[in-house]
Design a protein around this motif. Structure first.
Motif, PDB file in Angstrom:
ATOM      1  N   UNK A 168       0.786  -1.228   0.000  1.00  0.00           N
ATOM      2  CA  UNK A 168       0.000   0.000   0.000  1.00  0.00           C
ATOM      3  C   UNK A 168       0.812   1.268   0.000  1.00  0.00           C
ATOM      4  N   UNK A 169       1.964   1.266   0.649  1.00  0.00           N
ATOM      5  CA  UNK A 169       2.788   2.475   0.685  1.00  0.00           C
ATOM      6  C   UNK A 169       3.274   2.850  -0.710  1.00  0.00           C
ATOM      7  N   UNK A 170       3.699   1.863  -1.479  1.00  0.00           N
ATOM      8  CA  UNK A 170       4.145   2.131  -2.846  1.00  0.00           C
ATOM      9  C   UNK A 170       3.019   2.755  -3.663  1.00  0.00           C
ATOM     10  N   UNK A 171       1.813   2.215  -3.538  1.00  0.00           N
ATOM     11  CA  UNK A 171       0.690   2.722  -4.331  1.00  0.00           C
ATOM     12  C   UNK A 171       0.296   4.134  -3.911  1.00  0.00           C
ATOM     13  N   UNK A 172       0.126   4.358  -2.593  1.00  0.00           N
ATOM     14  CA  UNK A 172      -0.374   5.655  -2.127  1.00  0.00           C
ATOM     15  C   UNK A 172       0.716   6.725  -2.147  1.00  0.00           C
ATOM     16  N   UNK A 173       1.878   6.417  -1.599  1.00  0.00           N
ATOM     17  CA  UNK A 173       2.917   7.426  -1.409  1.00  0.00           C
ATOM     18  C   UNK A 173       3.659   7.724  -2.710  1.00  0.00           C
ATOM     19  N   UNK A 174       3.879   6.703  -3.535  1.00  0.00           N
ATOM     20  CA  UNK A 174       4.637   6.914  -4.769  1.00  0.00           C
ATOM     21  C   UNK A 174       3.733   7.120  -5.980  1.00  0.00           C
ATOM     22  N   UNK A 175       2.876   6.145  -6.260  1.00  0.00           N
ATOM     23  CA  UNK A 175       2.117   6.176  -7.502  1.00  0.00           C
ATOM     24  C   UNK A 175       1.004   7.216  -7.491  1.00  0.00           C
ATOM     25  N   UNK A 176       0.294   7.345  -6.374  1.00  0.00           N
ATOM     26  CA  UNK A 176      -0.855   8.251  -6.314  1.00  0.00           C
ATOM     27  C   UNK A 176      -0.467   9.629  -5.785  1.00  0.00           C
ATOM     28  N   UNK A 177       0.268   9.686  -4.683  1.00  0.00           N
ATOM     29  CA  UNK A 177       0.532  10.956  -4.019  1.00  0.00           C
ATOM     30  C   UNK A 177       1.939  11.479  -4.146  1.00  0.00           C
ATOM     31  N   UNK A 178       2.763  10.868  -4.998  1.00  0.00           N
ATOM     32  CA  UNK A 178       4.118  11.355  -5.189  1.00  0.00           C
ATOM     33  C   UNK A 178       4.136  12.697  -5.902  1.00  0.00           C
ATOM     34  N   UNK A 179       5.284  13.357  -5.885  1.00  0.00           N
ATOM     35  CA  UNK A 179       5.386  14.695  -6.450  1.00  0.00           C
ATOM     36  C   UNK A 179       5.052  14.776  -7.929  1.00  0.00           C
ATOM     37  N   UNK A 180       5.338  13.702  -8.687  1.00  0.00           N
ATOM     38  CA  UNK A 180       5.005  13.689 -10.122  1.00  0.00           C
ATOM     39  C   UNK A 180       4.097  12.511 -10.441  1.00  0.00           C
ATOM     40  N   UNK A 181       3.286  12.128  -9.482  1.00  0.00           N
ATOM     41  CA  UNK A 181       2.450  10.944  -9.642  1.00  0.00           C
ATOM     42  C   UNK A 181       1.031  11.335 -10.062  1.00  0.00           C
ATOM     43  N   UNK A 182       0.081  10.410  -9.876  1.00  0.00           N
ATOM     44  CA  UNK A 182      -1.202  10.507 -10.547  1.00  0.00           C
ATOM     45  C   UNK A 182      -2.011  11.746 -10.193  1.00  0.00           C
TER      46      UNK A 182
END
Length: 452
Positions: A125-139
């Motif tokens: 879940x951390x990869x999905x939320x923190x990186x993919x969805x809420x990252x600086x250049x993410x979704x």
């Protein structure tokens, strides 16, 4: 006046989506890419509970989407039930309702760090939320910017202009109307989700038949050029990015020529939605030059679009993406990661592909075969598996390129296609995914051998 509007707004759209510039940190990117990075960095400077603010925003959006669906199911308010768009978003079928519920629970477990590491850790879940969805250049950052920019590109006549000029080539090579070139451009320079949104919109407004819309969605919705940079950087391919992207383009074009001519795409009816009928005008006019026809159609389209229409279209894009797409990505992306890292299921499913890769003499074929099949869930997971497993160079190059041209990713484009009126179901998508994988793999392997 309409000609001026067409020229100015189309040039603005081209500039935003297609002109690479160096800005800020000196990296080459399109203006929208720079805007996305700036917006993401700026918002994430504010931290909440150790996470960037976009992570909290993502959690709130997902929770709000679930609560709105609960409200729609329990109370069935008139303003939702009588609106086709709101009813589709919130009074959704049980699969999407459950997906929203799972996502709403997961985001807060991840946000507060509650639960087993196999679920909320970096492999889940951390990869999905923190990186993919809420990252600086993410979704979230991508869709905030792209959602309002898409109407500038497509609603002021550029599609009509280019589509008229290249319609013969598009018909001849890909059996598609000329205006579909904008879907390809929008995808390669913006995002695959943006291209599906464009196609869905054009289909529902009577500019594409069901077959044409389906063919575009499974052949032209490539991962964007900026995101391809991200994938290449993840698998350490940036020094060879020119060759990497060349292989992707050649393979994608060959598949786009082949796929519409065979089952299942060939079997889809070439019909417009009955409620809107045919709205496109691409028939040649013998008394006017092709360029004159193109300009005339573009002016006509520009005359029907204003600032208010752009804002309405952008708001509609945001509503669809944030209330529908983001929760499903969170739920099923996390599930896919957990299954991949905690069970042998993807190893079993990918066994035939591993054997095929061994036949093509791809190093450590069986070890990295799961990266071939797991891309059906999410486009970025193959790159993560290659990075985590320290794959050999040729293996990274081949599977990395393959992950881009597979095109169909349930967590992104797949969900948008299934939620649209485009005549493709989950079975079609999986079969087409397998076919694209089987056809693309030998092409990429051959090109890799020729280059290296």
């Amino acid at each position: 006046m309409n000609k001026i509007k067409f020229i100015i707004m189309s040039l603005l759209g081209i500039f935003l989506f297609m002109v690479p510039l160096r800005y800020g940190d000196g990296r080459l990117n399109i203006p929208l890419g720079h805007a996305i990075s700036w917006l993401g960095r700026t918002i994430n400077q504010v931290e909440v509970n150790g996470h960037g603010l976009l992570v909290l925003i993502g959690a709130i959006i997902i929770t709000l989407s679930f609560l709105c669906s609960v409200f729609a199911y329990v109370f069935k308010p008139k303003f939702i039930m009588e609106s086709e768009k709101l009813r589709g978003l919130f009074h959704c079928n049980i699969v999407y309702f459950v997906s929203k519920a799972i996502a709403a629970v997961l985001v807060w477990l991840v946000f507060f760090g509650i639960g087993p590491d196999w679920l909320i850790g970096w492999d889940g879940g951390t990869l999905m939320l923190v990186e993919l969805i809420g990252g600086g250049s993410a979704l979230i950052a991508i869709f905030l910017v792209v959602g309002i920019a898409i109407p500038i590109l497509i609603d002021f006549g550029l599609m009509e202009f280019l589509g008229t000029l290249i319609r013969k080539a598009m018909r001849g090579l890909f059996t598609l109307p000329g205006r579909s070139s904008i879907d390809l451009i929008g995808s390669w320079f913006s995002s695959s989700a943006a291209s599906v949104i464009i196609t869905r919109d054009q289909h529902e407004r009577g500019f594409y038949t069901g077959r044409e819309a389906a063919a575009i969605c499974v052949n032209f919705t490539l991962v964007s050029l900026p995101f391809t940079f991200v994938v290449a950087g993840t698998i350490d391919m940036l020094p060879h990015f020119g060759m990497f992207y060349l292989v992707i383009c050649i393979t994608a074009i060959l598949l786009a020529i082949l796929m519409p001519r065979i089952w299942p795409l060939r079997g889809i009816k070439d019909e417009y939605l009955p409620e809107v009928g045919k709205q496109i005008q691409e028939e040649p006019q013998t008394n006017r030059s092709l360029f004159s026809q193109a300009v005339g159609l573009a002016e006509e389209r520009a005359s029907k679009t204003g600032v208010v229409d752009v804002i309405k279209a952008g708001a509609s894009n945001w509503l669809n993406i944030f209330m529908d797409l983001i929760p499903v990505i969170m739920a099923w992306g996390t599930i896919a990661l957990v299954i991949n890292f905690q069970t042998p299921i993807f190893e079993w499913l990918s066994w035939p592909f591993g054997q095929l890769m061994r036949l093509f003499q791809i190093e450590q074929a069986m070890e990295f075969a799961p990266a071939v099949i797991v891309g059906f869930i999410d486009m970025f997971i193959p790159a993560l598996l290659l990075e985590a497993g320290d794959a050999p160079f040729n293996t990274r190059f081949i599977i990395g390129a393959l992950s881009i041209v597979q095109i169909i990713y349930l967590a992104e484009t797949g969900i948008l296609i299934l939620k649209s009126k485009i005549p493709l179901n989950i079975g079609h998508l999986f079969i087409i995914f397998l076919m694209r994988t089987l056809f693309a793999l030998p092409i990429i392997v051959l090109l890799t051998w020729l280059i290296f």
